[in-house]
Design a protein around this motif. Structure first.
Motif, PDB file in Angstrom:
ATOM      1  N   THR A 250       0.787  -1.079   0.042  1.00 31.97           N
ATOM      2  CA  THR A 250       0.082   0.003  -0.082  1.00 31.97           C
ATOM      3  C   THR A 250       0.887   1.331  -0.025  1.00 31.97           C
ATOM      4  OG1 THR A 250      -1.658  -1.354   1.258  1.00 31.97           O
ATOM      5  CG2 THR A 250      -2.009   1.180   1.249  1.00 31.97           C
ATOM      6  N   ILE A 251       1.834   1.321   0.940  1.00 30.70           N
ATOM      7  CA  ILE A 251       2.794   2.340   0.923  1.00 30.70           C
ATOM      8  C   ILE A 251       3.669   2.717  -0.298  1.00 30.70           C
ATOM      9  CG2 ILE A 251       4.783   3.377   2.065  1.00 30.70           C
ATOM     10  CD1 ILE A 251       3.997   1.789   4.531  1.00 30.70           C
ATOM     11  N   ALA A 252       4.103   1.625  -1.017  1.00 32.49           N
ATOM     12  CA  ALA A 252       4.868   1.664  -2.133  1.00 32.49           C
ATOM     13  C   ALA A 252       3.967   2.429  -3.148  1.00 32.49           C
ATOM     14  CB  ALA A 252       5.359   0.610  -2.499  1.00 32.49           C
ATOM     15  N   ASN A 253       2.786   1.768  -3.395  1.00 34.84           N
ATOM     16  CA  ASN A 253       1.816   2.414  -4.380  1.00 34.84           C
ATOM     17  C   ASN A 253       1.379   3.667  -4.131  1.00 34.84           C
ATOM     18  OD1 ASN A 253       1.118   0.424  -6.686  1.00 34.84           O
ATOM     19  ND2 ASN A 253       1.076  -1.040  -4.854  1.00 34.84           N
ATOM     20  N   ALA A 254       0.998   3.909  -2.900  1.00 39.35           N
ATOM     21  CA  ALA A 254       0.502   5.419  -2.608  1.00 39.35           C
ATOM     22  C   ALA A 254       1.704   6.299  -2.856  1.00 39.35           C
ATOM     23  CB  ALA A 254       0.112   5.454  -1.284  1.00 39.35           C
ATOM     24  N   VAL A 255       2.838   6.023  -2.567  1.00 39.01           N
ATOM     25  CA  VAL A 255       4.187   6.900  -2.814  1.00 39.01           C
ATOM     26  C   VAL A 255       4.114   7.190  -4.211  1.00 39.01           C
ATOM     27  CG1 VAL A 255       6.365   7.063  -2.684  1.00 39.01           C
ATOM     28  CG2 VAL A 255       5.249   6.493  -0.714  1.00 39.01           C
ATOM     29  N   GLU A 271       9.266  17.983  -1.775  1.00 44.70           N
ATOM     30  CA  GLU A 271      10.788  17.644  -0.943  1.00 44.70           C
ATOM     31  C   GLU A 271      10.158  16.261   0.062  1.00 44.70           C
ATOM     32  OE1 GLU A 271      12.964  20.872   0.662  1.00 44.70           O
ATOM     33  OE2 GLU A 271      14.236  18.843   1.605  1.00 44.70           O
ATOM     34  N   ALA A 272       9.112  16.321   0.509  1.00 45.41           N
ATOM     35  CA  ALA A 272       8.690  15.231   1.530  1.00 45.41           C
ATOM     36  C   ALA A 272       8.245  14.166   0.613  1.00 45.41           C
ATOM     37  CB  ALA A 272       7.357  15.676   2.005  1.00 45.41           C
ATOM     38  N   VAL A 273       7.719  14.200  -0.419  1.00 47.87           N
ATOM     39  CA  VAL A 273       7.420  13.003  -1.362  1.00 47.87           C
ATOM     40  C   VAL A 273       8.531  12.312  -2.025  1.00 47.87           C
ATOM     41  CG1 VAL A 273       6.829  12.787  -3.602  1.00 47.87           C
ATOM     42  CG2 VAL A 273       5.104  13.274  -1.963  1.00 47.87           C
ATOM     43  N   ASP A 274       9.643  13.257  -2.156  1.00 51.20           N
ATOM     44  CA  ASP A 274      11.064  12.846  -2.634  1.00 51.20           C
ATOM     45  C   ASP A 274      11.728  11.762  -1.603  1.00 51.20           C
ATOM     46  OD1 ASP A 274      11.733  15.891  -4.617  1.00 51.20           O
ATOM     47  OD2 ASP A 274      10.555  14.160  -5.176  1.00 51.20           O
ATOM     48  N   LEU A 275      11.549  12.505  -0.368  1.00 51.16           N
ATOM     49  CA  LEU A 275      12.010  11.784   0.650  1.00 51.16           C
ATOM     50  C   LEU A 275      11.606  10.451   0.834  1.00 51.16           C
ATOM     51  CD1 LEU A 275      12.938  14.473   3.259  1.00 51.16           C
ATOM     52  CD2 LEU A 275      14.506  13.306   2.158  1.00 51.16           C
ATOM     53  N   LEU A 276      10.179  10.583   0.928  1.00 51.31           N
ATOM     54  CA  LEU A 276       9.497   9.269   1.225  1.00 51.31           C
ATOM     55  C   LEU A 276       9.694   8.177  -0.119  1.00 51.31           C
ATOM     56  CD1 LEU A 276       7.193   8.683   3.113  1.00 51.31           C
ATOM     57  CD2 LEU A 276       5.420   9.531   1.532  1.00 51.31           C
ATOM     58  N   ALA A 277       9.854   8.622  -1.260  1.00 52.02           N
ATOM     59  CA  ALA A 277      10.231   7.902  -2.269  1.00 52.02           C
ATOM     60  C   ALA A 277      11.271   6.963  -1.991  1.00 52.02           C
ATOM     61  CB  ALA A 277       9.950   8.599  -3.601  1.00 52.02           C
ATOM     62  N   ILE A 278      12.399   7.868  -1.696  1.00 48.53           N
ATOM     63  CA  ILE A 278      13.776   7.103  -1.559  1.00 48.53           C
ATOM     64  C   ILE A 278      13.602   5.923  -0.620  1.00 48.53           C
ATOM     65  CG2 ILE A 278      16.135   7.262  -0.926  1.00 48.53           C
ATOM     66  CD1 ILE A 278      16.052  10.229  -2.227  1.00 48.53           C
ATOM     67  N   GLU A 279      13.074   6.510   0.696  1.00 47.40           N
ATOM     68  CA  GLU A 279      13.165   5.355   1.958  1.00 47.40           C
ATOM     69  C   GLU A 279      12.073   4.488   1.735  1.00 47.40           C
ATOM     70  OE1 GLU A 279      16.003   6.987   2.764  1.00 47.40           O
ATOM     71  OE2 GLU A 279      15.568   5.788   4.579  1.00 47.40           O
ATOM     72  N   VAL A 280      11.132   4.591   0.903  1.00 48.91           N
ATOM     73  CA  VAL A 280      10.299   3.355   0.726  1.00 48.91           C
ATOM     74  C   VAL A 280      10.675   2.449  -0.122  1.00 48.91           C
ATOM     75  CG1 VAL A 280       8.055   2.816  -0.617  1.00 48.91           C
ATOM     76  CG2 VAL A 280       7.866   4.636   1.358  1.00 48.91           C
ATOM     77  N   ARG A 281      11.591   2.669  -1.353  1.00 46.93           N
ATOM     78  CA  ARG A 281      12.195   2.022  -1.945  1.00 46.93           C
ATOM     79  C   ARG A 281      13.131   1.245  -1.336  1.00 46.93           C
ATOM     80  NH1 ARG A 281      12.671   6.335  -6.324  1.00 46.93           N
ATOM     81  NH2 ARG A 281      10.760   6.545  -6.834  1.00 46.93           N
ATOM     82  N   ARG A 282      13.927   1.896  -0.493  1.00 45.30           N
ATOM     83  CA  ARG A 282      14.905   1.089   0.399  1.00 45.30           C
ATOM     84  C   ARG A 282      14.396   0.128   1.123  1.00 45.30           C
ATOM     85  NH1 ARG A 282      19.106   2.379   4.293  1.00 45.30           N
ATOM     86  NH2 ARG A 282      17.890   3.703   5.266  1.00 45.30           N
ATOM     87  N   LEU A 283      13.172   0.660   1.856  1.00 44.28           N
ATOM     88  CA  LEU A 283      12.312  -0.338   2.528  1.00 44.28           C
ATOM     89  C   LEU A 283      12.063  -1.640   1.710  1.00 44.28           C
ATOM     90  CD1 LEU A 283      11.663  -0.384   5.804  1.00 44.28           C
ATOM     91  CD2 LEU A 283       9.522   0.829   4.973  1.00 44.28           C
ATOM     92  N   GLN A 284      11.471  -1.380   0.724  1.00 48.01           N
ATOM     93  CA  GLN A 284      10.830  -2.358  -0.021  1.00 48.01           C
ATOM     94  C   GLN A 284      12.057  -3.572  -0.407  1.00 48.01           C
ATOM     95  OE1 GLN A 284       8.840  -0.618  -3.296  1.00 48.01           O
ATOM     96  NE2 GLN A 284       8.248  -2.278  -3.974  1.00 48.01           N
ATOM     97  N   GLN A 285      13.342  -2.856  -0.888  1.00 47.09           N
ATOM     98  CA  GLN A 285      14.190  -3.707  -1.147  1.00 47.09           C
ATOM     99  C   GLN A 285      14.987  -4.793   0.137  1.00 47.09           C
ATOM    100  OE1 GLN A 285      15.668  -4.064  -4.370  1.00 47.09           O
ATOM    101  NE2 GLN A 285      16.753  -5.811  -3.186  1.00 47.09           N
ATOM    102  N   ALA A 405      34.433   1.899   3.918  1.00 44.21           N
ATOM    103  CA  ALA A 405      33.983   3.407   3.563  1.00 44.21           C
ATOM    104  C   ALA A 405      32.461   3.083   3.378  1.00 44.21           C
ATOM    105  CB  ALA A 405      34.707   3.414   2.102  1.00 44.21           C
ATOM    106  N   SER A 406      31.761   3.995   3.790  1.00 42.15           N
ATOM    107  CA  SER A 406      30.064   4.066   3.416  1.00 42.15           C
ATOM    108  C   SER A 406      29.622   5.331   2.923  1.00 42.15           C
ATOM    109  CB  SER A 406      29.590   3.937   5.152  1.00 42.15           C
ATOM    110  OG  SER A 406      29.774   5.203   5.681  1.00 42.15           O
ATOM    111  N   ALA A 407      28.894   4.769   2.048  1.00 41.88           N
ATOM    112  CA  ALA A 407      27.981   5.705   1.257  1.00 41.88           C
ATOM    113  C   ALA A 407      26.477   5.606   1.780  1.00 41.88           C
ATOM    114  CB  ALA A 407      27.972   5.652  -0.194  1.00 41.88           C
ATOM    115  N   PRO A 408      26.381   6.716   2.667  1.00 42.73           N
ATOM    116  CA  PRO A 408      24.931   6.748   3.253  1.00 42.73           C
ATOM    117  C   PRO A 408      23.851   6.661   2.197  1.00 42.73           C
ATOM    118  CG  PRO A 408      26.068   8.739   3.823  1.00 42.73           C
ATOM    119  CD  PRO A 408      26.962   7.828   2.941  1.00 42.73           C
ATOM    120  N   ASP A 409      23.818   7.255   0.862  1.00 42.59           N
ATOM    121  CA  ASP A 409      22.656   6.936   0.275  1.00 42.59           C
ATOM    122  C   ASP A 409      22.589   5.856  -0.711  1.00 42.59           C
ATOM    123  OD1 ASP A 409      23.819   9.281  -2.460  1.00 42.59           O
ATOM    124  OD2 ASP A 409      24.848   7.932  -0.927  1.00 42.59           O
ATOM    125  N   GLN A 410      23.539   4.964  -0.481  1.00 36.00           N
ATOM    126  CA  GLN A 410      23.306   3.822  -1.251  1.00 36.00           C
ATOM    127  C   GLN A 410      22.500   3.018  -0.566  1.00 36.00           C
ATOM    128  OE1 GLN A 410      24.622   2.417  -3.856  1.00 36.00           O
ATOM    129  NE2 GLN A 410      26.203   3.805  -4.346  1.00 36.00           N
TER     130      GLN A 410
END
Lengths: 451, 229
Positions: A250-255, A271-285, A405-410
């Motif tokens: 539901t979350i992924a499709n709503a986003v 901006e909120a939606v952009d942040l949401l999209a990134i994190e939801v995709r990460r959560l999904q993965q 080394a870490s890349a936080p947005d990966q």
């Protein structure tokens, strides 16, 4: 000197015990034998000397007949001497009075009965002096002890040999006995080692061994409880992820719907939606990966799966995942095939490249070679590599080696490498970490498909 | 032409969000919250594709699929919660044409739906139409969707039909699972071989005299499948 284990110490104790016992016995035997034989010899020699003296005393013998008379009386291997009125008579040239000790000679002149161990020309001998009677002189019997000595020497060698043999047997017995006594301990130790390796199905059978029975049953109970807990933990991760599926859908499709209407939102909303999209995709993965890593293994046999050309898989995935060409295929590997699931192998390559990008400061090369019975895929990066003690642990879930080394947005959620290990294992292959020419290196080996 | 979708899903929020998203993609969506509502919806709206969740409160998804198949060859896209062997294979054997695993976004669903629709219309992925094919006593007519085995007319689902066409176009040629996944299901490298395996089993059930000893549709172990000329 290396420390002996329990088994070694038991064997050594047995050996020392056997050595001590046999040494004492040998010594005892030798001493007793020696004194007995010597005493016997003395008694016999004295008897013979007395008899000889009696014979000589019975019939007066003129001087010139004494040597002959001496030759006739006395023991066969001994020499006889007669001292009479200051004169010495011998039966031959075998023993001369000068060879006897002065004190003994003094006793002979005094007419005293004597028994003494002497040395004649370096060899041991027994000297007996028996006075014949007033005015008749003294008869001497000299019995060489060389033969006896040699016999005792032989005996000592035999006893020494026996002692050594006994010690050797003691060692062997000790080893055998300790082996048997420690067998239950060895079984327990083997079982514990199996558990430490991760095999929680091992159980001990304590029925045939009284000492082991209690130990075995508590070991079995512990291992079973551990296995149950591990299974529960695994199920928990899988169950949680499973529960997340529906909400996430539901979350992924709503986003996605929001993203497609981004322009209708205010800048803050966008901006909120952009942040949401990134994190939801990460959560999904993350959820997908977690489900993948904890699902039941594919029950199909490896040889039922298709032939997959590894070079093709790598080519398809590595360059795209790295963002620039990194694939190098050896001539030997161009047509190399393995049995497997192309989709899963693709995931392996992708995850390794993504890992190199996130934690290895970028992938430098992905190399495919097929030197012998295996196809080898090597992923090199520019990173600090993985320190030795972490080279096994880095494949555990959510584990990151220190210094990575870490890349936080990966999007890496910590499961990439455990998925790699799992998939590679399902393909009967191995994956390991090494030092690479440019930094770190991951090496995957897959068995070539039998034609 | 607007495509009609029948969405059979018991979770109300997923149902709502999918309705919104799929309507955005241009489909006409009918919702059903239970298996029986789904079967009723099938009869009433005659959808082009059915999206079928496996976990339903009344009848389970497998049974719904089987009942659909009794009367219709409408393309069925199964939505599973588990990608485990058992569920996927059971769903495919019950008659589904393809499957997706939750969580899945509408775009991905749409891609699968489009592939199903193309299959339904007898078109290949590249949009080409095919001529009639004849292999042994099998007669395949891609444009009309008719398959004849000797005198009898066979009833195949769209996917089974598409698979048969693909194999029949080159009799004797071995097709790997990857090829079939690409040409029939339109998966590029990410397809699940079980889709092919189960559909082959289903086809064998319809075209072979003895499905356990296939003579027409033969397995080449480790390499793929072929249709004997």
């Amino acid at each position: 000197m290396p420390r002996l284990g329990v088994r070694g110490r038991i064997a050594t104790a047995f050996a020392l015990g056997a050595l001590l016992l046999s040494a004492v016995l040998a010594l005892l035997t030798w001493t007793v034998a020696r004194s007995y034989l010597l005493a016997q010899r003395e008694v016999v020699t004295v008897e013979v000397a007395r008899d000889a003296a009696r014979l000589l005393a019975a019939v007066p013998v003129p001087d010139e007949e004494v040597p002959a008379a001496l030759a006739q009386v006395g023991g066969p291997s001994s020499s006889g001497l007669l001292y009479r009125s200051g004169q010495w008579f011998a039966e031959g040239l075998t023993v001369t009075p000068e060879q006897l000790p002065a004190a003994f000679l003094g006793g002979v002149r005094d007419g005293v009965r004597q028994l003494q161990r002497v040395e004649i020309a370096g060899d041991p001998a027994l000297a007996v002096a028996v006075p014949l009677g007033p005015g008749q002189g003294t008869y001497l019997e000299i019995f060489p002890l060389v033969a006896l000595d040699r016999a005792l020497q032989t005996l000592s060698f035999i006893l020494a040999g026996a002692a050594t043999l006994t010690t050797g047997l003691g060692v062997a017995l000790g080893r055998w006995a300790s082996g048997r006594a420690l067998r239950p301990l060895q079984r327990l130790s083997d079982a514990a080692a199996a558990v430490a390796r991760g095999d929680l199905s091992v159980r001990l059978d304590g029925r045939d061994d009284d000492g082991l029975r209690e130990l075995a049953s508590s070991f079995n109970a512990n291992t079973a409880a551990l296995a149950e807990r591990v299974a529960r933990d695994e199920r928990f991760a899988s169950d949680v992820s499973h529960e997340l599926r529906s909400p996430l859908m539901t979350i992924a499709n709503a986003v996605e719907l929001l993203c497609s209407r981004r322009e209708t939102l205010s800048p803050t909303g966008q901006e909120a939606v952009d942040l949401l999209a990134i994190e939801v995709r990460r959560l999904q993965q993350l959820v997908v990966d977690l489900l993948e890593v904890s699902r039941d293994p594919d029950t199909r046999h490896l040889d039922e799966l298709d032939l997959v050309r590894v070079a093709d898989v790598v080519q398809q995935v590595a360059d795209r995942a790295a963002g620039h060409p990194v694939t190098q295929v050896d001539v030997s590997a161009r047509d190399a095939v393995v049995r497997g699931d192309a989709r899963r192998l693709e995931q392996v390559v992708r995850n390794l490249v993504v890992n190199a990008e996130s934690h290895g400061r970028g992938v430098t090369a992905v190399h495919v070679a097929a030197p012998d019975s295996h196809v080898v895929v090597t992923v090199d990066d520019r990173g600090p590599g993985v320190p030795e003690p972490w080279r096994d642990r880095v494949f555990e879930r959510f584990t990151r080696a220190p210094g990575a080394a870490s890349a936080p947005d990966q999007p890496g959620a910590g499961l990439g490498l455990s998925l790699v290990q799992r998939q590679v294992a399902l393909h009967a292959g191995t994956v390991r970490v090494e030092d690479g020419p440019t930094g770190g290196r991951f090496v995957v080996e897959l068995p070539k498909a039998a034609e | 032409m607007t495509r009609r979708l029948l969405l059979v899903e018991d979770d109300p929020r997923i149902r709502s969000v999918l309705r919104l998203a799929l309507t955005d993609e241009g489909y006409e969506v009918t919702e059903a919250a239970t298996g029986s509502a789904g079967l009723a919806g099938l009869a009433e709206t005659d959808p082009d594709v059915v999206l079928l969740d496996l976990i339903l409160p009344d009848i389970d998804g497998f049974e719904v699929c089987r009942r659909i198949r009794r009367t219709s060859d409408v393309p069925v896209l199964m939505v599973t919660a588990r990608a485990d062997s058992h569920d996927v294979v059971a769903g495919l054997e019950a008659g589904a044409d393809d499957y997706v695993t939750k969580p899945v976004v509408a775009k991905e669903l749409s891609a699968r739906i489009r592939a199903l629709l193309r299959r339904a219309e007898g078109r290949r992925g590249d949009g080409e139409r095919e001529r009639a094919l004849s292999v042994g006593d099998l007669e395949v007519h891609p444009d009309s969707g008719i398959v004849r085995l000797g005198e009898a007319t066979l009833h195949l689902t769209k996917t089974e039909f598409r698979l048969l066409c693909e194999l029949a176009a080159s009799p004797g040629r071995i097709f790997s699972r990857a090829e079939l996944l690409k040409h029939v299901w339109e998966y590029d490298y990410l397809g699940d071989g079980r889709l092919v395996d189960v559909h082959v089993r289903r086809l064998r059930g319809k075209i072979e005299d003895d499905p356990a000893e296939p003579r027409r549709l033969v397995t080449m172990r480790g390499l793929g499948y072929k249709l004997e000329p």
